[in-house]
Design a protein around this motif. Structure first.
Motif, PDB file in Angstrom:
ATOM      1  N   ALA A 193       0.850  -1.189   0.000  1.00 56.02           N
ATOM      2  CA  ALA A 193       0.000   0.000   0.000  1.00 56.02           C
ATOM      3  C   ALA A 193       0.884   1.237   0.000  1.00 56.02           C
ATOM      4  CB  ALA A 193      -0.922   0.013   1.224  1.00 56.02           C
ATOM      5  N   GLY A 194       0.632   2.139  -0.948  1.00 53.00           N
ATOM      6  CA  GLY A 194       1.365   3.394  -1.028  1.00 53.00           C
ATOM      7  C   GLY A 194       0.428   4.566  -0.829  1.00 53.00           C
ATOM      8  N   TYR A 195       0.889   5.550  -0.067  1.00 53.40           N
ATOM      9  CA  TYR A 195       0.022   6.667   0.321  1.00 53.40           C
ATOM     10  C   TYR A 195       0.434   8.006  -0.286  1.00 53.40           C
ATOM     11  CZ  TYR A 195      -2.088   3.648   3.864  1.00 53.40           C
ATOM     12  OH  TYR A 195      -2.761   2.627   4.508  1.00 53.40           O
ATOM     13  N   ASP A 196       1.441   8.012  -1.136  1.00 54.67           N
ATOM     14  CA  ASP A 196       1.967   9.285  -1.617  1.00 54.67           C
ATOM     15  C   ASP A 196       1.912   9.380  -3.133  1.00 54.67           C
ATOM     16  OD1 ASP A 196       3.033  10.368   0.990  1.00 54.67           O
ATOM     17  OD2 ASP A 196       4.135   8.476   0.875  1.00 54.67           O
ATOM     18  N   ALA A 197       1.846  10.610  -3.622  1.00 54.40           N
ATOM     19  CA  ALA A 197       1.861  10.857  -5.057  1.00 54.40           C
ATOM     20  C   ALA A 197       3.237  10.516  -5.619  1.00 54.40           C
ATOM     21  CB  ALA A 197       1.525  12.317  -5.341  1.00 54.40           C
ATOM     22  N   PRO A 198       3.308  10.125  -6.909  1.00 48.63           N
ATOM     23  CA  PRO A 198       4.603   9.782  -7.502  1.00 48.63           C
ATOM     24  C   PRO A 198       5.643  10.891  -7.395  1.00 48.63           C
ATOM     25  CG  PRO A 198       2.823   9.092  -8.941  1.00 48.63           C
ATOM     26  CD  PRO A 198       2.196   9.915  -7.847  1.00 48.63           C
ATOM     27  N   ALA A 199       5.185  12.141  -7.354  1.00 47.38           N
ATOM     28  CA  ALA A 199       6.130  13.261  -7.333  1.00 47.38           C
ATOM     29  C   ALA A 199       6.782  13.468  -5.971  1.00 47.38           C
ATOM     30  CB  ALA A 199       5.416  14.546  -7.758  1.00 47.38           C
ATOM     31  N   LYS A 200       6.247  12.857  -4.915  1.00 43.64           N
ATOM     32  CA  LYS A 200       6.835  13.022  -3.591  1.00 43.64           C
ATOM     33  C   LYS A 200       8.060  12.130  -3.474  1.00 43.64           C
ATOM     34  CE  LYS A 200       5.788  13.004   1.344  1.00 43.64           C
ATOM     35  NZ  LYS A 200       4.771  12.754   2.388  1.00 43.64           N
ATOM     36  N   LEU A 201       9.219  12.720  -3.198  1.00 41.10           N
ATOM     37  CA  LEU A 201      10.466  11.978  -3.240  1.00 41.10           C
ATOM     38  C   LEU A 201      10.962  11.530  -1.872  1.00 41.10           C
ATOM     39  CD1 LEU A 201      12.411  14.082  -5.909  1.00 41.10           C
ATOM     40  CD2 LEU A 201      11.020  12.027  -6.249  1.00 41.10           C
ATOM     41  N   THR A 202      10.585  12.221  -0.799  1.00 37.94           N
ATOM     42  CA  THR A 202      11.092  11.869   0.526  1.00 37.94           C
ATOM     43  C   THR A 202       9.937  11.727   1.512  1.00 37.94           C
ATOM     44  OG1 THR A 202      11.374  14.193   1.157  1.00 37.94           O
ATOM     45  CG2 THR A 202      13.255  13.082   0.119  1.00 37.94           C
ATOM     46  N   GLY A 203      10.207  11.021   2.621  1.00 39.39           N
ATOM     47  CA  GLY A 203       9.203  10.867   3.663  1.00 39.39           C
ATOM     48  C   GLY A 203       7.971  10.125   3.207  1.00 39.39           C
ATOM     49  N   ARG A 204       8.128   9.188   2.279  1.00 43.86           N
ATOM     50  CA  ARG A 204       6.989   8.475   1.730  1.00 43.86           C
ATOM     51  C   ARG A 204       6.482   7.434   2.719  1.00 43.86           C
ATOM     52  NH1 ARG A 204       6.203   9.077  -3.583  1.00 43.86           N
ATOM     53  NH2 ARG A 204       5.265   7.013  -3.801  1.00 43.86           N
ATOM     54  N   ARG A 205       5.171   7.186   2.693  1.00 41.64           N
ATOM     55  CA  ARG A 205       4.548   6.176   3.553  1.00 41.64           C
ATOM     56  C   ARG A 205       4.160   4.965   2.712  1.00 41.64           C
ATOM     57  NH1 ARG A 205      -1.301   6.586   6.741  1.00 41.64           N
ATOM     58  NH2 ARG A 205      -1.347   4.413   7.455  1.00 41.64           N
ATOM     59  N   ASN A 206       4.759   3.833   3.038  1.00 40.49           N
ATOM     60  CA  ASN A 206       4.456   2.574   2.369  1.00 40.49           C
ATOM     61  C   ASN A 206       4.167   1.515   3.419  1.00 40.49           C
ATOM     62  OD1 ASN A 206       5.392   3.405  -0.470  1.00 40.49           O
ATOM     63  ND2 ASN A 206       7.220   3.780   0.764  1.00 40.49           N
ATOM     64  N   GLU A 207       3.322   0.545   3.076  1.00 36.83           N
ATOM     65  CA  GLU A 207       2.980  -0.526   4.007  1.00 36.83           C
ATOM     66  C   GLU A 207       2.950  -1.866   3.293  1.00 36.83           C
ATOM     67  OE1 GLU A 207       0.015   2.175   6.834  1.00 36.83           O
ATOM     68  OE2 GLU A 207      -0.812   0.614   5.547  1.00 36.83           O
ATOM     69  N   VAL A 208       3.244  -2.924   4.042  1.00 34.00           N
ATOM     70  CA  VAL A 208       3.055  -4.294   3.576  1.00 34.00           C
ATOM     71  C   VAL A 208       1.937  -4.898   4.408  1.00 34.00           C
ATOM     72  CG1 VAL A 208       4.090  -6.564   3.284  1.00 34.00           C
ATOM     73  CG2 VAL A 208       5.477  -4.525   2.948  1.00 34.00           C
ATOM     74  N   TRP A 209       0.993  -5.599   3.739  1.00 27.49           N
ATOM     75  CA  TRP A 209      -0.139  -6.220   4.437  1.00 27.49           C
ATOM     76  C   TRP A 209      -0.161  -7.721   4.172  1.00 27.49           C
ATOM     77  CZ3 TRP A 209      -4.847  -2.890   2.389  1.00 27.49           C
ATOM     78  CH2 TRP A 209      -4.667  -1.556   2.764  1.00 27.49           C
ATOM     79  N   PHE A 210      -0.488  -8.484   5.188  1.00 27.47           N
ATOM     80  CA  PHE A 210      -0.848  -9.897   5.039  1.00 27.47           C
ATOM     81  C   PHE A 210      -2.250 -10.081   5.629  1.00 27.47           C
ATOM     82  CE2 PHE A 210       3.665 -10.590   4.464  1.00 27.47           C
ATOM     83  CZ  PHE A 210       3.721 -11.657   3.579  1.00 27.47           C
ATOM     84  N   LYS A 211      -3.082 -10.826   4.940  1.00 30.57           N
ATOM     85  CA  LYS A 211      -4.429 -11.075   5.426  1.00 30.57           C
ATOM     86  C   LYS A 211      -4.399 -12.009   6.630  1.00 30.57           C
ATOM     87  CE  LYS A 211      -8.949 -12.864   3.997  1.00 30.57           C
ATOM     88  NZ  LYS A 211      -9.727 -13.477   2.900  1.00 30.57           N
ATOM     89  N   ILE A 212      -5.236 -11.702   7.623  1.00 29.01           N
ATOM     90  CA  ILE A 212      -5.368 -12.525   8.818  1.00 29.01           C
ATOM     91  C   ILE A 212      -6.758 -13.171   8.796  1.00 29.01           C
ATOM     92  CG2 ILE A 212      -5.389 -12.582  11.331  1.00 29.01           C
ATOM     93  CD1 ILE A 212      -2.683 -11.843  10.291  1.00 29.01           C
ATOM     94  N   GLU A 213      -6.799 -14.488   8.824  1.00 32.99           N
ATOM     95  CA  GLU A 213      -8.079 -15.187   8.861  1.00 32.99           C
ATOM     96  C   GLU A 213      -8.701 -15.075  10.245  1.00 32.99           C
ATOM     97  OE1 GLU A 213      -9.442 -16.284   6.299  1.00 32.99           O
ATOM     98  OE2 GLU A 213      -7.998 -17.101   4.875  1.00 32.99           O
TER      99      GLU A 213
END
Length: 204
Positions: A183-203
């Protein structure tokens, strides 16, 4: 389920005042947290690639072009006023090992109950509306540890870290290992301080 998002006042907004899927944190563990997301709708497309980075990029621009001009939806610009952009990664089999990537943009709150008519209006038939059921995910924050853009090796490393962290908890037999989400939360033009996440589904 269709009217879950009808009360706009209850929408979750970021500092940039963009809608995000409604969720709640149900548990916190060392290295990750568990969130429960309410059922919601996304606009999605699928791509095939060996590289996560290439698959995400191809899917992102395919969606972006369709919501910013390659259709006749008068409300098309509303679709990109939300975050995150999300990608599911299903590993492939065989000698080429091409993975299946489903890249999705969250549909803003005001259109959740009645999304714009994307399936019949789009010029690109590869773009579609996807309905997510209520889901629980383990989330690894990765934006706090680096600046710039995540590449394949970074996503893989953070995914392995999340797997290791989850396997140390009572959720080790409940999370789905066959595929994962970014999951990415920032516009492509934002170069620093970007917020990214990895998710795994939990049953449940």
């Amino acid at each position: 389920m269709a009217n879950i998002f009808t009360e706009a006042a209850k929408s979750v907004s970021t500092p940039e005042n963009l809608d995000t899927p409604k969720s709640s944190v149900t548990a916190k563990h060392k290295g990750f947290e568990v969130r429960r997301y309410e059922a919601c709708k996304w606009v999605s497309t699928r791509t095939m690639s060996i590289s996560l980075e290439d698959g995400m990029t191809t899917g992102f621009w395919k969606l972006f072009k369709n919501i910013s001009g390659e259709n006749d939806i008068s409300t098309r610009h509303k679709t990109i006023q939300s975050i995150p952009s999300e990608t599911s990664n299903v590993p492939g089999a065989g000698p080429n090992r091409e993975n299946t990537f489903t890249v999705s943009f969250y549909i803003p709150l005001e259109y959740q109950a009645a999304p714009p008519p994307l399936p019949t209006k789009l010029t690109n038939p590869d773009v579609f509306i996807s309905d997510w059921p209520e889901v629980r995910v383990a989330v690894k924050y990765v934006a706090l540890t680096f600046d710039g853009f995540a590449n394949d090796s970074v996503w893989a490393a953070k995914g392995r870290e999340l797997v290791e962290d989850v396997e140390k908890t009572d959720l080790k037999d409940k999370f789905v290992k066959e595929y994962y989400f970014t999951a990415g939360y920032d516009a492509p033009a934002k170069l620093t301080g970007r917020r990214n996440e990895v998710w795994f589904k939990i049953e449940d």
